[in-house]
Design a protein around this motif. Structure first.
Motif, PDB file in Angstrom:
ATOM      1  N   GLU A 195      82.287  46.525  61.582  1.00 38.56           N
ATOM      2  CA  GLU A 195      81.494  46.247  60.383  1.00 38.56           C
ATOM      3  C   GLU A 195      80.149  45.602  60.709  1.00 38.56           C
ATOM      4  N   ASN A 196      79.248  45.687  59.727  1.00 32.06           N
ATOM      5  CA  ASN A 196      77.941  45.036  59.807  1.00 32.06           C
ATOM      6  C   ASN A 196      77.135  45.450  61.035  1.00 32.06           C
ATOM      7  N   ILE A 197      77.128  46.730  61.333  1.00 34.67           N
ATOM      8  CA  ILE A 197      76.380  47.225  62.487  1.00 34.67           C
ATOM      9  C   ILE A 197      75.006  47.700  62.012  1.00 34.67           C
ATOM     10  N   PRO A 198      73.939  47.038  62.432  1.00 32.87           N
ATOM     11  CA  PRO A 198      72.601  47.424  61.978  1.00 32.87           C
ATOM     12  C   PRO A 198      72.159  48.748  62.575  1.00 32.87           C
ATOM     13  N   GLU A 199      71.262  49.404  61.885  1.00 37.34           N
ATOM     14  CA  GLU A 199      70.701  50.657  62.372  1.00 37.34           C
ATOM     15  C   GLU A 199      69.654  50.325  63.438  1.00 37.34           C
ATOM     16  N   GLY A 200      69.821  50.884  64.618  1.00 29.54           N
ATOM     17  CA  GLY A 200      68.903  50.578  65.702  1.00 29.54           C
ATOM     18  C   GLY A 200      69.606  50.586  67.043  1.00 29.54           C
ATOM     19  N   PRO A 201      69.027  49.925  68.055  1.00 32.26           N
ATOM     20  CA  PRO A 201      69.595  49.932  69.416  1.00 32.26           C
ATOM     21  C   PRO A 201      71.037  49.457  69.489  1.00 32.26           C
ATOM     22  N   ASP A 202      71.393  48.454  68.677  1.00 34.98           N
ATOM     23  CA  ASP A 202      72.769  47.942  68.714  1.00 34.98           C
ATOM     24  C   ASP A 202      73.776  49.024  68.325  1.00 34.98           C
ATOM     25  N   ALA A 203      73.360  49.910  67.437  1.00 31.29           N
ATOM     26  CA  ALA A 203      74.270  50.959  66.987  1.00 31.29           C
ATOM     27  C   ALA A 203      74.673  51.866  68.135  1.00 31.29           C
ATOM     28  N   GLU A 204      73.737  52.234  68.987  1.00 29.48           N
ATOM     29  CA  GLU A 204      74.073  53.118  70.108  1.00 29.48           C
ATOM     30  C   GLU A 204      75.065  52.444  71.050  1.00 29.48           C
ATOM     31  N   ARG A 205      74.889  51.159  71.288  1.00 27.14           N
ATOM     32  CA  ARG A 205      75.823  50.431  72.146  1.00 27.14           C
ATOM     33  C   ARG A 205      77.227  50.455  71.557  1.00 27.14           C
ATOM     34  N   VAL A 206      77.335  50.244  70.244  1.00 23.32           N
ATOM     35  CA  VAL A 206      78.641  50.236  69.577  1.00 23.32           C
ATOM     36  C   VAL A 206      79.295  51.611  69.658  1.00 23.32           C
ATOM     37  N   PHE A 207      78.520  52.660  69.383  1.00 22.59           N
ATOM     38  CA  PHE A 207      79.089  54.011  69.442  1.00 22.59           C
ATOM     39  C   PHE A 207      79.515  54.367  70.869  1.00 22.59           C
ATOM     40  N   GLU A 208      78.761  53.906  71.856  1.00 28.73           N
ATOM     41  CA  GLU A 208      79.119  54.179  73.246  1.00 28.73           C
ATOM     42  C   GLU A 208      80.442  53.509  73.604  1.00 28.73           C
ATOM     43  N   GLU A 209      80.618  52.270  73.204  1.00 22.61           N
ATOM     44  CA  GLU A 209      81.864  51.564  73.490  1.00 22.61           C
ATOM     45  C   GLU A 209      83.048  52.225  72.788  1.00 22.61           C
ATOM     46  N   LEU A 210      82.841  52.647  71.557  1.00 21.28           N
ATOM     47  CA  LEU A 210      83.921  53.295  70.820  1.00 21.28           C
ATOM     48  C   LEU A 210      84.272  54.655  71.401  1.00 21.28           C
ATOM     49  N   ALA A 211      83.277  55.363  71.905  1.00 19.71           N
ATOM     50  CA  ALA A 211      83.516  56.698  72.464  1.00 19.71           C
ATOM     51  C   ALA A 211      84.400  56.651  73.696  1.00 19.71           C
ATOM     52  N   GLN A 212      84.441  55.521  74.370  1.00 15.22           N
ATOM     53  CA  GLN A 212      85.274  55.377  75.565  1.00 15.22           C
ATOM     54  C   GLN A 212      86.734  55.084  75.228  1.00 15.22           C
ATOM     55  N   LYS A 213      87.014  54.818  73.941  1.00 13.85           N
ATOM     56  CA  LYS A 213      88.366  54.434  73.547  1.00 13.85           C
ATOM     57  C   LYS A 213      88.938  55.266  72.403  1.00 13.85           C
ATOM     58  N   ASN A 214      88.125  56.167  71.822  1.00 15.80           N
ATOM     59  CA  ASN A 214      88.562  56.890  70.630  1.00 15.80           C
ATOM     60  C   ASN A 214      88.317  58.385  70.747  1.00 15.80           C
ATOM     61  N   ASP A 215      89.023  59.127  69.897  1.00 16.82           N
ATOM     62  CA  ASP A 215      88.900  60.586  69.876  1.00 16.82           C
ATOM     63  C   ASP A 215      88.004  61.077  68.740  1.00 16.82           C
ATOM     64  N   ILE A 216      87.941  60.309  67.652  1.00 15.21           N
ATOM     65  CA  ILE A 216      87.157  60.674  66.472  1.00 15.21           C
ATOM     66  C   ILE A 216      86.402  59.440  66.005  1.00 15.21           C
ATOM     67  N   ILE A 217      85.094  59.602  65.746  1.00 11.24           N
ATOM     68  CA  ILE A 217      84.285  58.472  65.299  1.00 11.24           C
ATOM     69  C   ILE A 217      83.467  58.879  64.078  1.00 11.24           C
ATOM     70  N   PHE A 218      83.586  58.087  63.015  1.00 13.65           N
ATOM     71  CA  PHE A 218      82.797  58.293  61.807  1.00 13.65           C
ATOM     72  C   PHE A 218      81.709  57.226  61.737  1.00 13.65           C
ATOM     73  N   GLY A 219      80.474  57.648  61.523  1.00 21.09           N
ATOM     74  CA  GLY A 219      79.359  56.725  61.309  1.00 21.09           C
ATOM     75  C   GLY A 219      78.874  56.869  59.885  1.00 21.09           C
ATOM     76  N   THR A 220      78.765  55.769  59.147  1.00 18.32           N
ATOM     77  CA  THR A 220      78.587  55.875  57.698  1.00 18.32           C
ATOM     78  C   THR A 220      77.219  55.424  57.183  1.00 18.32           C
ATOM     79  N   SER A 221      76.181  55.589  57.999  1.00 22.27           N
ATOM     80  CA  SER A 221      74.850  55.261  57.493  1.00 22.27           C
ATOM     81  C   SER A 221      73.801  56.184  58.111  1.00 22.27           C
TER      82      SER A 221
END
Length: 380
Positions: free
Chosen positions: A91-117
């Motif tokens: 939650e509370n993930i701002p749009e910008g550089p931090d978002a890419e870091r979060v998606f990268e970390e999730l991609a290493q642990k998940n099969d499906i990722i939804f981004g809602t903004s």
């Protein structure tokens, strides 16, 4: 000594016998002695369940916003319940550089990722390219890849209906709209709202200001007050918080929220608002990935799909207004009415679509102009 050895041997045999009995009572029922060894193994092996995908959701706000993120989270919970999946939320993930870091970390642990903004788009495109084995779904964006799809609903259909109600409720023909960011999604929704209002009252104008926020109640309230100070007597907003309709209620002005039923925040002056229903999409999409039929696409659902609708009209909205809105709603549902069908004239008076000509989905999703009757500018 021999007696002692015999006694110890007897004790040892008793212990071994007890151990053997305990093992038998905690294991599966043994196969008949005539069965081959392989059959015995099969009988004691539990049925292998189909592996469930690991699913993650990235939110721009928190479910407690009562709007956009709340409705996405309701959809996620529906998906969990129907598919038996326990998902992850960030939650509370701002749009910008931090978002890419979060998606990268999730991609290493998940099969499906939804981004809602909308602002997650470039971050998701970059991470999807590095993780082709992961499926990415982006809400409101327009960039796709073999493992990245987009999803959105025709909220403009709901906005048109709410605009009709606003057009019937106004006394001075001056409406206000607090826009979030000047992106096509918000622009075409404001256009639809205005067209709906003008369909029942051609003398209406709509003043627009921008908050440049998705969820910032203090900023959004100030933007709302700036319109209320201009004398608008119906105020709509495109943010995730109810700050604007609460500000309107303080001035005894009709309010229109966004994303979710916000009637509880200003019950006496509430008209309605567009409402999302993401659950069916999340269920269908995850199931298609699980069964191997999913393909990247740009989903643009409609009221008929159930992904968008309007919240119940407020308790003080007259019955004849409710009936009028419902009649048009049925026309949208059965396909006999299309919001963006000409004549469509921009705010400078130029006819962009002649009578009977419909905007294509690509044109709607690329809208960068206001219709006639809107007072305000779209920042570059």
């Amino acid at each position: 000594m021999r007696k002692l050895m015999l006694s110890l041997t007897a004790i040892l045999l008793v212990i071994l016998s007890a151990c053997s009995t305990e093992t038998a009572t905690t294991s599966s029922t043994p196969a008949p002695s005539t069965a081959p060894a392989s059959s015995t193994a099969a009988a004691t092996t539990p049925t292998t369940e189909k592996k469930l995908p690991r699913v993650a959701f990235v939110y721009i706000g928190v479910p407690g916003d009562g709007g956009w993120t709340y409705e996405h989270d309701q959809g996620r919970l529906m998906m969990e319940k129907e598919l038996g999946i326990k998902s992850t939320t960030v939650e509370n993930i701002p749009e910008g550089p931090d978002a890419e870091r979060v998606f990268e970390e999730l991609a290493q642990k998940n099969d499906i990722i939804f981004g809602t903004s909308f602002g997650y788009m470039d971050a998701m495109v970059a991470v999807a390219a590095r993780h082709p084995e992961v499926k990415f779904l982006h809400s409101t964006g327009y960039k796709t890849a073999p493992n990245l799809g987009t999803y959105m609903g025709r909220e403009y259909q709901s906005a048109y209906l709410v605009g009709m109600a606003a057009g019937k409720m106004t006394k001075n023909n001056h409406l206000g709209y607090v826009g979030a960011f000047p992106i096509p999604e918000v622009i075409y929704t404001i256009n639809a709202f205005t067209l709906g209002a003008q369909s029942v009252n051609p003398n209406i104008d709509v003043s627009v200001v921008w908050s440049n926020t998705w969820f910032d109640p203090a900023t959004e309230k100030q933007a709302a007050i700036s319109l209320l100070d201009k004398g608008v007597d119906v105020l709509a907003a495109y943010q995730d918080s109810p700050a604007s309709i609460q500000a309107a209620a303080e001035r005894h002005v009709w309010g229109i929220g966004n994303d979710s039923d916000m009637g509880r925040f200003a019950p006496d002056t509430y008209i309605s608002n567009p409402k999302w229903n993401w659950g069916p999409y999340y269920v269908k999409t995850v199931k298609s990935i699980m069964d191997g039929t999913w393909k990247s696409d740009a989903y643009f659902g409609s009221m008929k799909d159930g992904i968008t609708d309007i919240a119940p009209l407020g308790k003080n909205v007259p019955a004849d207004v409710k009936a009028l809105v419902e009649k048009k709603r049925q026309e949208i549902l059965n396909g006999t009415f299309d919001v963006f069908t000409g004549p469509l004239v921009d705010q400078d008076g130029k006819t962009l679509y002649e009578t009977g000509k419909k905007m294509t989905d690509e044109e709607i999703l690329g809208t960068t102009w206001f219709v006639k009757g809107i007072k305000g500018v779209i920042p570059k």
